[in-house]
Write a protein that holds these residues in place. Structure first.
Motif, PDB file in Angstrom:
ATOM      1  N   GLN A  73       0.842  -1.183   0.000  1.00  0.00           N
ATOM      2  CA  GLN A  73       0.000   0.000   0.000  1.00  0.00           C
ATOM      3  C   GLN A  73       0.881   1.236   0.000  1.00  0.00           C
ATOM      4  OE1 GLN A  73      -2.441  -0.241   3.496  1.00  0.00           O
ATOM      5  NE2 GLN A  73      -0.765  -0.848   4.817  1.00  0.00           N
ATOM      6  N   SER A  74       0.400   2.290  -0.634  1.00  0.00           N
ATOM      7  CA  SER A  74       1.137   3.541  -0.661  1.00  0.00           C
ATOM      8  C   SER A  74       0.151   4.697  -0.695  1.00  0.00           C
ATOM      9  CB  SER A  74       2.084   3.595  -1.855  1.00  0.00           C
ATOM     10  OG  SER A  74       1.384   3.435  -3.059  1.00  0.00           O
ATOM     11  N   LYS A  75       0.571   5.812  -0.108  1.00  0.00           N
ATOM     12  CA  LYS A  75      -0.302   6.975  -0.042  1.00  0.00           C
ATOM     13  C   LYS A  75       0.537   8.234   0.096  1.00  0.00           C
ATOM     14  CE  LYS A  75      -4.129   9.021   2.436  1.00  0.00           C
ATOM     15  NZ  LYS A  75      -5.115   8.909   3.499  1.00  0.00           N
ATOM     16  N   VAL A  76       0.143   9.267  -0.651  1.00  0.00           N
ATOM     17  CA  VAL A  76       0.696  10.606  -0.503  1.00  0.00           C
ATOM     18  C   VAL A  76      -0.461  11.497  -0.091  1.00  0.00           C
ATOM     19  CG1 VAL A  76       1.781  12.561  -1.683  1.00  0.00           C
ATOM     20  CG2 VAL A  76       2.518  10.232  -2.212  1.00  0.00           C
ATOM     21  N   ASN A  77      -0.274  12.311   0.954  1.00  0.00           N
ATOM     22  CA  ASN A  77      -1.377  13.153   1.393  1.00  0.00           C
ATOM     23  C   ASN A  77      -1.691  14.224   0.330  1.00  0.00           C
ATOM     24  OD1 ASN A  77       0.601  15.126   1.783  1.00  0.00           O
ATOM     25  ND2 ASN A  77       0.043  15.539   3.886  1.00  0.00           N
ATOM     26  N   PRO A  78      -2.863  14.844   0.382  1.00  0.00           N
ATOM     27  CA  PRO A  78      -3.277  15.788  -0.669  1.00  0.00           C
ATOM     28  C   PRO A  78      -2.339  16.981  -0.860  1.00  0.00           C
ATOM     29  CG  PRO A  78      -5.154  15.178   0.675  1.00  0.00           C
ATOM     30  CD  PRO A  78      -3.944  14.594   1.342  1.00  0.00           C
ATOM     31  N   ASN A  79      -1.642  17.389   0.177  1.00  0.00           N
ATOM     32  CA  ASN A  79      -0.721  18.522   0.062  1.00  0.00           C
ATOM     33  C   ASN A  79       0.672  18.106  -0.411  1.00  0.00           C
ATOM     34  OD1 ASN A  79      -2.794  20.088   1.121  1.00  0.00           O
ATOM     35  ND2 ASN A  79      -2.062  19.827   3.218  1.00  0.00           N
ATOM     36  N   ALA A  80       0.893  16.838  -0.645  1.00  0.00           N
ATOM     37  CA  ALA A  80       2.198  16.284  -1.046  1.00  0.00           C
ATOM     38  C   ALA A  80       3.291  16.653  -0.051  1.00  0.00           C
ATOM     39  CB  ALA A  80       2.571  16.720  -2.459  1.00  0.00           C
TER      40      ALA A  80
END
Length: 156
Positions: A91-98
């Motif tokens: 799994q991987s995720k970048v928050n909306p503000n990067a």
């Protein structure tokens, strides 16, 4: 000469199986430049682990550039896992503000044979950092581990 070869073969055969069958490694890099007209920085880290029929890898990168036209930033993370006869997930995720990215990959064959890797990449107030931890284990010995990281700042 023959007795020496026989002794070497016997010594290699006597090594515990886990000493040769599991591995964990990683690499990290970063760089920055600052000038009167602006600044730029990039950072990244990645790692992988394997044991038995399992493998897991993750990576993360981030970059930022500031100049007369404003600021531009990017971030990416990812991972993959595989298990010959078990379970694997990533799994991987970048928050909306990067400003924060996480990647995690795990593979498990059961019976104590597993691999996993985790990467955390962040961009906080002009400082970029990325850190990766990778681990692998097979029964009969301790897990092997690798931790790598890099950080750079664009503060003027």
């Amino acid at each position: 000469m023959l007795p020496r070869k026989t002794l070497m073969v016997a010594a290699l055969c006597a090594l515990p199986a886990y000493a040769l069958a599991q591995s964990a490694s990683g690499a990290a890099t970063g760089g920055a430049s600052v000038s009167p007209s602006g600044s730029a920085a990039t950072v990244g880290s990645g790692g992988s682990a394997s044991s038995g029929g399992t493998s897991a890898s993750t990576l993360g990168t981030a970059g930022t550039s500031t100049g007369g036209a404003g600021t531009s930033s990017s971030m990416g993370v990812g991972g993959s896992a595989a298990a010959a006869n078990g379970k694997a997930s990533s799994q991987s995720k970048v928050n909306p503000n990067a400003t924060n990215g996480h990647a995690k990959a795990m593979a498990n064959e059961g019976g104590g044979t597993w691999s996993k890797s985790m990467t955390h990449t962040k961009d906080k107030n002009g400082t970029l950092s990325s850190r990766t931890k990778s681990m692998a284990h097979e029964p009969g010995g301790p897990p092997v581990k690798s931790t790598v990281g890099a950080g750079v700042s664009t503060s003027q």
